[in-house]
Every structure is written in C-alpha cells, then in structure tokens.
Design a protein around this motif. Structure first.
Motif, mmCIF file in Angstrom:
data_model
loop_
_atom_site.group_PDB
_atom_site.id
_atom_site.type_symbol
_atom_site.label_atom_id
_atom_site.label_comp_id
_atom_site.label_asym_id
_atom_site.label_seq_id
_atom_site.Cartn_x
_atom_site.Cartn_y
_atom_site.Cartn_z
ATOM 1 N N GLY A 217 0.840 -1.040 0.082
ATOM 2 C CA GLY A 217 0.082 0.109 0.166
ATOM 3 C C GLY A 217 0.958 1.053 0.073
ATOM 4 N N VAL A 218 2.174 1.199 0.654
ATOM 5 C CA VAL A 218 2.811 2.378 0.775
ATOM 6 C C VAL A 218 3.541 2.552 -0.680
ATOM 7 N N VAL A 219 4.078 1.915 -1.336
ATOM 8 C CA VAL A 219 4.470 1.671 -2.467
ATOM 9 C C VAL A 219 3.601 2.148 -3.478
ATOM 10 N N GLY A 220 2.555 1.487 -3.684
ATOM 11 C CA GLY A 220 1.583 1.989 -4.614
ATOM 12 C C GLY A 220 0.780 2.983 -4.145
ATOM 13 N N ALA A 221 0.744 3.847 -3.202
ATOM 14 C CA ALA A 221 0.051 4.748 -2.672
ATOM 15 C C ALA A 221 -1.662 4.154 -2.807
ATOM 16 N N ASP A 222 -1.773 3.038 -1.925
ATOM 17 C CA ASP A 222 -3.105 2.488 -2.205
ATOM 18 C C ASP A 222 -3.469 2.550 -0.531
ATOM 19 N N ALA A 224 -6.473 1.339 0.621
ATOM 20 C CA ALA A 224 -7.318 0.463 0.666
ATOM 21 C C ALA A 224 -6.392 -0.879 1.263
ATOM 22 N N LYS A 225 -4.956 -0.929 0.779
ATOM 23 C CA LYS A 225 -4.200 -2.264 1.137
ATOM 24 C C LYS A 225 -3.822 -1.906 2.496
ATOM 25 N N ALA A 230 -4.175 -3.242 8.227
ATOM 26 C CA ALA A 230 -4.207 -3.186 9.511
ATOM 27 C C ALA A 230 -5.340 -3.634 10.469
ATOM 28 N N ASP A 231 -6.321 -3.950 9.587
ATOM 29 C CA ASP A 231 -7.541 -4.488 10.015
ATOM 30 C C ASP A 231 -7.361 -6.418 10.283
ATOM 31 N N ALA A 232 -6.694 -6.786 9.173
ATOM 32 C CA ALA A 232 -6.198 -8.058 9.546
ATOM 33 C C ALA A 232 -5.438 -8.419 10.417
ATOM 34 N N LEU A 233 -4.789 -7.650 11.194
ATOM 35 C CA LEU A 233 -4.181 -7.958 12.392
ATOM 36 C C LEU A 233 -5.111 -8.619 13.417
ATOM 37 N N ALA A 234 -6.251 -8.245 13.471
ATOM 38 C CA ALA A 234 -6.902 -8.079 14.572
ATOM 39 C C ALA A 234 -6.924 -9.844 15.098
ATOM 40 N N PRO A 235 -7.124 -10.750 14.186
ATOM 41 C CA PRO A 235 -7.388 -12.038 14.690
ATOM 42 C C PRO A 235 -5.936 -12.609 15.373
ATOM 43 N N GLY A 281 0.168 7.255 14.038
ATOM 44 C CA GLY A 281 0.015 8.735 13.764
ATOM 45 C C GLY A 281 -0.781 8.690 12.579
ATOM 46 N N THR A 282 -1.084 7.642 11.752
ATOM 47 C CA THR A 282 -1.884 7.729 10.584
ATOM 48 C C THR A 282 -3.478 7.283 10.963
ATOM 49 N N PRO A 283 -4.011 7.557 9.607
ATOM 50 C CA PRO A 283 -5.437 7.260 9.757
ATOM 51 C C PRO A 283 -5.631 5.569 10.164
ATOM 52 N N TRP A 284 -4.455 4.866 9.964
ATOM 53 C CA TRP A 284 -4.463 3.379 10.079
ATOM 54 C C TRP A 284 -4.014 2.849 11.172
#
Length: 804
Positions: A217-222, A224-225, A230-235, A281-284
């Motif tokens: 996501g960082v490399v491709g400015a995405d 959603a990735k 971040a969400d997939a860490l929850a489990p 410090g980011t939205p994610w």
C-alpha cells in the motif's frame, strides 16, 4: 557458495530492530496526498535502515564495508539466463532460489543507498539492480504466473524483499516498473490471503502477510491495502485455546503443535513492532484493544525464555539445526544467541509503541540481557542487521537506562509443554511432549535428528558459565539419543522419523505440573517416539537443585533403555576435571566408568550431581564429530568435533519397571555436592512409582507430589490424577497449588495432613474446604483450566511450622 540462510533470519536481520524516530505522520481526517505517501516511504525506509549510528566506528565500519563488497560481488556475478539471474540460483523448479535471488537484490539495494559502503550511489550497481529486477519480473515473479513449490517464497519471502527494494530505490524506479511490481505482489498476495484466519494465514505468518499488504500500500499509494493490513491483524491478538497463537499462560505455538516463541514468535514480535511503528499517527494506526495482549506477552511469553541474551532452544523448533549457514558471501552462525539478539531488538522496537513505564522497564531488561551476553555479544553477531545492531548499540550507550537483573522464579507453560526455572546464578528449561505438543519438529530437511527433544530434555545455563553449551556445535555433534534429561530406548530411528511439521505426538495426556511461581512440581507420562517405551518422569524445581525422579520405565523393543542425567558440551578441547565419589577420574576422551548408585559426581566448571539410585550409572568422555548438513540438509558440510561428558542410568534391555532418582546442582563445587550426598535428611522421597512421585524438603517448607492415579504420598492424598505443590512459609501461612495436567478431572479432593486454621483465599474452582487437624480441599471441574495451577492460601494451625 549457495544462499541457504534461513528465510526467517533474513527478515529479522533486514529491519526487525530499527527504531522509528519522529517519522512524519499522515494527516488524519484527509485523503493522503503526495507528501503523505512520501512520509510513509520515509518511515519504512527508516525502519529498514535504522539511523544515527556512527558509520566510521566499529563494528559499523566493517559491516558497511562488507555490505558494499558483497553487493559489488553479486553485481559482478550476475549472469541473466533462462531460469536464473545467478548461475547458482536456478529457480525453474525451486522457488527457494527465486526468493534468494530477491534477497540478493535487496542486499544490493541496501548497499546502494547506505552511506559508507563504498558503492553508495554507484551507477554500475544501480544498472545491475534494475536489470536484475526486470529479469526476475519477466521470468518468474509477475502477474499471471502460477506459483509452484513452497507457498512462503511467493507470499512472504520474495514480496517482502521486493517491496523493500521498491522503497529503497523509489526515486530510481519508473512508474511503469513500480506498477508492474505492485501488480505482481497483488497477484501472489491477493486480499483473499487474509480473508480467513486459518491455514497458512495465522500467527507469525499472518503478521508477515499483513506486512506485505501494508508496504504494498505504501509503495503503490493504495490506502485500501494499508487499511486491510491493519484490520487483518485483529485475529492475531486474542488469546487462543488451541492451534497457532498466544495462549493465556504465555505459550506461543505455530504449526499447530510446535512451541515457537524463539523464532516464529520473534517474527510476530518484530513484525508487529514494525507495523505499529509504521502506522502510528496515521489514519490506519492500530488501536485494537486486543493489541494489549501483545504488550503483555513481552514479559509473559518472551522474557521467560531469554537468559544472558540467548533464546532457549526449547522454543525454537527446527531452527536449532541451522547453525552455520551462508549469508550473502559469508558464513554466519545461527544459534540460541543470534535468535536471542533478534528478540531483544524486537522488544526494543515494540517498546516505542508502549506506555512510558513499559518502555522504561523493557529497555532496562534488554540492556541487562545485552550486558550479560558475554559469550556472544550482539556487536559480534554477523547475522544481525545494521538497523537492530544500531538500536542495541544506542541502548548500551544510553546512561539514563539502568540494566535490570535476571528475574528469579518458575514459569509453567502448560499449553506448549514447556517450563523455565530461574534462580540466582543459573536458569533451566524443560521440554516435554503430549497429545497437544510434538516430540520435535522437522520439515524442509531441517532438524532431522531432534527426535527425543520432548522426552524430557533438561537444559541449563550458569550466569557466568555454560552459556555456549548449546551454541557451540551442540546439535550436529551431540549423541541424539543422549540429550540431557531424557529417558530413551536406543532404537535406531531414520532421519525425520515420525513425519514433518509436528506430526510425531505421543498418546499421553498427563504432562505439566503445578507451581507457586518460585518452586514447582512437573511431570510427564512419557511414551517414546518410534518405540514401546513408557515411563513416568518428574522434576521438582527448588532453590539450588532440580530433583529428578523416574518410575515405571518399561519397553519391549529389544534395545537398551537409558535415562540421561546430563550431557555437557566441553568444547573442542575441554578436559574439565571429573570427580566421582571424591575420586578424580581420567580426563582424556574415550574414558568411561560404571558405578553403583547411590553416589555423587562433580564436573569442574559446571556443577554437581547426586545419584540416589537405584541401579547403575555410567560416565563417558568422548569426542564426537558431526556436520550441520547431517541434521539439516541445507547446513554446512564442514566436520566439527566437540568433547562431551555424559552421565546416565543404564536400565538394561527391555526393563520392566525401572526407576531413578538424582539431583542436579548447577554451579555447586565438589564440597557442596559431596555434602548434599551425605545429607540423608535434607530431602525425603515420598513416592516414586506409577501411582505417585513426590519429595519433601523440610528446610524449604516444600512438599510436591505428582499423582498419576488416586493415592497417598506422604502427607498428601488425591482422589484423582493431579499435581500438588505445597509451600509452608515463615509467616504462618502456606500455599497449596493444585493442577490437572491431563485436563480430564471433573471433581477432585486433595487432603493435606497438616493442621490448618483457615483458608485465606482460593480460586473459583474451589468448591468447599474443611480445616482443622487436616485440610481437605474439594475442587470442581478442572478440565477447562488448561492445566493452570489453582492456588489456595491458608493460615496454618498447630504449635509450630514444620520447617527446619
């Protein structure tokens, strides 16, 4: 020379210990813009490379020079052809070599961007890098290509290295290249890789996959990735009750059946630290309350297995067999110390996301472990990346941080059949196996002869001695049928016997014990791997000793059965003096002795042993030669010779109920060992049979019994199989700790023949109590307690404490 450096070690060395210092944050509440993506790339670059270390000082100057020489060598050796980028890494049928090719490219990229390598900004190196990336993309790692072989290479190893290269070389890569590389990662690591928590997407593997998605996501400015990562860490965060993950008792399991705190656990620790730091410090930013479990695990799960900077082998699975391996163009050592250094760096990284009090304490713990790493200092660890090395060096130089001492206490990990015992001056670990946990793990041709690790291997280290015991070519040279502490039928086993990935698990449930947090009673219903061997083994962990009992030892395989008291690695030329019953024995290799128990033994530089018996014990000095390639098909074929001193009980062929009793006294001198052997009243063996095993030590107020069946042992009685540890204290109180290691007890009565005035506290499982001349405790269903100790505190009655 081929690249057989372990995938996990590559990922730890690549950036597992860098600290994020003041990285700019993405503006909250707004869609990310160009400068926000640049800030995230800068943050990841800092995490990967570290910063602030003195490049002109050692060991950094030499490491940077070495990095540059390695990169220059790879550039010169590059020979693009069909199916390979380098002649020795043909990847047509072997994805491991595809992955190793990306590792080389990442090494070259790091040398290109780091100052002080001698090839910083070198145009020829950049040209080779770009050509290599294009070749790999065109031939093997591109959208639409079907993967083959090991999934890990395609979904974790290769994409993590490729994405790191993309960040490091971002300004040198065209938009078309970046888009193509991102498309390749999307193909092999689609969003569906984290859609369900299971299979290969659990524990440390899940964290690794999230790292791929986040950096993609960082490399491709995405965005959603990154959000998905971040969400997939929850489990990963919640405690588990079976399979992979962190358990409430501090256990960490991977591959369903294997204790893995030291390697996969290190990847999970370091990976979460990296992601927490990147997204802070980011939205994610990871704000899931479950992340608290990971912070708690630093001292519940990881710290108990760290000692003087090393990570105990009992929680490193098949990684113990890696030893000497090739890293780029050089041979590096992988051992308990290098794995420990990766954990120390991971704790430092995670500390940056913790609260102030935790950060201060963890930095003090790490500084203490680093300061005591006298056998193998992190600064000399050539497998440790520059970023984590810099973080540890910075901590060492920080005068505001006070180094904390090793903790003292006992920890039981029922969910992974492990225990650690720590006393002033020494520490020990115990490896067991059951229906829940494998005898050992083999896989990918690794750890081919670790068969009997779970048969009661008792490892131990001194505060200032013996720290290289298992680091110094132990695994390729030790007799695999004589691991310290085990009981074993010497039936020949094939390499990898029992099957891969934790397949060999015994049909035994009663494995575990009870502890008050300082002393413990631990037991194992042992069923041998590939043999008919059956035995009951118990260990009582006390102040200056471990009391070891064995009973009901029987087999019918037509081979000798032995119980190994210890097997000390004396090094390449060690001739430590050996004293048996007061007489010094010959010191040369090839000597052996046979003795009738009882007796005592002292090994200079290590400690003493009191052999209570029964039967015959033997001593052997031998020089053993082996190769890492014999225990790990990817290991070095160089012959290594080490000297050993082995002590064991010889139970003969096909014993029908043999037993033993002995004490291990780490650090004791000959006089103390002899005195303990002569102190007949110091300890009473209450029982040592197939009903119960137990001991009492009056001076410690200790009574411990493992009940294999309902029965009576000394002052204790149990109505069902259980473990009981009692401690009388000088303040007129006592603790009674009860556990159900087999997880089958639905009702239990424990009687202690001791006057008790009152019960001061107890767990919810305690249904009723009767005090007076005898204490009777009635517990309800313990099957859901997961083997955990149920602690009851009582006020003693009677005229005096039974302590001498």
């Amino acid at each position: 020379m081929t690249d057989v450096w372990s995938r996990r070690s590559f990922l730890c060395a690549a950036g597992g210990g860098a600290l994020l210092l003041g990285a700019p944050a993405v503006r909250a509440g707004a869609a990310p813009v160009a400068e926000d993506w640049a800030a995230l790339r800068a943050a990841w670059r800092h995490l990967v490379l570290g910063g602030g270390f003195p490049a002109s000082a050692e060991p950094f100057r030499s490491r940077l020079t070495e990095l540059g020489e390695t990169a220059r060598g790879w550039a010169a050796a590059m020979a693009p052809a069909a199916g390979s980028l380098w002649p020795d890494l043909g990847f047509t049928t072997d994805p491991e070599k595809m992955m190793q090719s990306y590792y080389r490219l990442r090494t070259m990229a790091e040398a290109y961007v780091r100052p002080g390598t001698g090839v910083t900004g070198d145009t020829a190196l950049l040209s080779a890098l770009l050509g290599g990336l294009d070749q790999m993309h065109a031939q093997v790692y591109h959208a639409g290509r079907a993967r083959y072989g090991n999934w890990y290479c395609w979904q974790i190893g290769a994409p993590q290295a490729l994405l790191d290269v993309c960040v490091l070389l971002y300004g040198e890569l065209t938009a078309d290249r970046l888009a193509a590389f991102c498309a390749a990662v999307d193909h092999f690591v689609p969003d569906s890789a984290v859609a369900a928590y299971g299979g290969t997407s659990t524990g440390a593997n899940r964290v690794d996959l999230c790292r791929v998605l986040a950096v993609r996501g960082v490399v491709g400015a995405d965005p959603a990735k990154i959000s998905l990562a971040a969400d997939a860490l929850a489990p990963v965060f919640p405690y588990v009750t079976g399979g992979d993950g962190l358990y409430r008792d501090g256990s960490f399991v991977q591959h369903t059946w294997v204790p893995y705190t030291g390697t996969y656990g290190a990847v999970l620790l370091g990976g979460l630290g990296l992601l927490f730091a990147l997204l802070k410090g980011t939205p994610w930013e990871v704000t899931d309350p479950g992340a608290r479990i990971v912070f708690d695990a630093v001292e519940r799960a990881w710290a108990p297995f760290l000692f003087n900077g090393l990570a105990m082998d009992c929680v490193s699975g098949r990684a113990v067999s890696r030893g000497l391996t090739a890293l780029d163009a050089r041979q590096v050592q992988q051992d308990d110390h290098t794995r420990g250094h990766a954990l120390l760096a991971g704790i430092l990284l995670l500390a940056e996301g913790a609260g102030p009090a935790e950060r201060t304490r963890w930095r003090g713990l790490v500084k203490g472990w680093t300061a005591r790493s006298h056998y193998s200092p992190p600064a000399a660890d050539r497998s440790l990346g520059l970023a984590p090395l810099a973080a540890l060096a910075e901590l060492e130089a920080d005068a505001s941080v006070t180094a904390l001492p090793e903790p003292v206490g006992h920890r039981l990990f029922p969910s992974m059949d492990r225990a650690t015992h720590r006393r002033p001056g020494w520490a020990a670990s115990l490896s067991l196996a059951s229906r829940r946990i494998a005898h050992y793990e083999t896989g990918n041709g690794e750890n081919l002869r670790g068969w009997h690790t779970g048969s009661g291997m008792l490892a131990w280290w001194g505060s200032s001695y013996g720290n290289g015991q298992y680091s110094d070519a132990f695994w390729p040279t030790v007799d695999p049928y004589r691991l310290p502490g085990i009981t074993v039928a010497r039936k020949a086993l094939a390499d990898g016997a029992g099957g891969d990935w934790g397949a060999p698990r015994p049909d035994a449930a009663w494995v575990g014990g009870s502890t008050d947090g300082e002393f413990a009673s631990v037991g194992q219903h042992l069923r041998g791997l590939g043999s008919t061997l059956e035995a009951r083994k118990s260990w009582f962990f006390l102040a200056d000793t471990v009391v070891c009992l064995g009973a009901g030892i029987r087999a019918s395989d037509g081979v000798v059965v032995e119980s190994v008291v210890d097997n000390r690695n004396l090094g390449a030329a060690g001739s430590h003096a050996l004293t048996v019953n007061g007489a010094v024995q010959p010191s040369g290799p090839g000597w052996s002795g046979v003795y009738r128990a009882p007796g005592w033994v002292h090994l200079a530089g290590f400690g003493g042993y009191v052999l209570h018996g029964p039967g015959t014990f033997r001593a052997l000095r031998e020089a053993r030669t082996g190769r890492w390639s014999e225990v790990n098909r990817g290991g070095s074929a160089t012959a290594l010779t080490r000297r050993y001193l082995t002590l064991w009980y010889d139970h003969g062929t096909d014993p029908a109920g043999a037993g033993y009793a002995y004490q291990l006294l780490p650090g004791a001198d000959a006089d103390r060992t002899g005195a303990r052997a002569s102190a007949s009243g110091w300890m009473a063996v209450l029982a040592n049979d197939e009903v119960a095993q137990g001991v009492a030590v009056g001076s410690l107020g200790f009574t411990g019994v493992n009940f294999w069946r309902p029965g009576v042992a000394g002052p204790l009685e149990a109505s069902a199989p259980c473990s009981v540890t009692v401690r009388e204290r000088g303040d007129g109180t006592a603790t009674v700790c009860v556990a159900d290691p087999g997880r089958v007890v639905e009702a239990l009565d424990v009687v202690w023949d001791r006057p008790v005035a009152a019960v001061l506290s107890g767990p919810p499982s305690l249904l009723s109590v009767v005090t007076g001349p005898r204490l009777r405790l009635r517990f309800g269903n313990l099957t859901t307690a997961a083997g955990a100790s149920q602690e009851v505190v009582v006020r003693l009655g009677g005229s005096a404490l039974r302590m001498s």
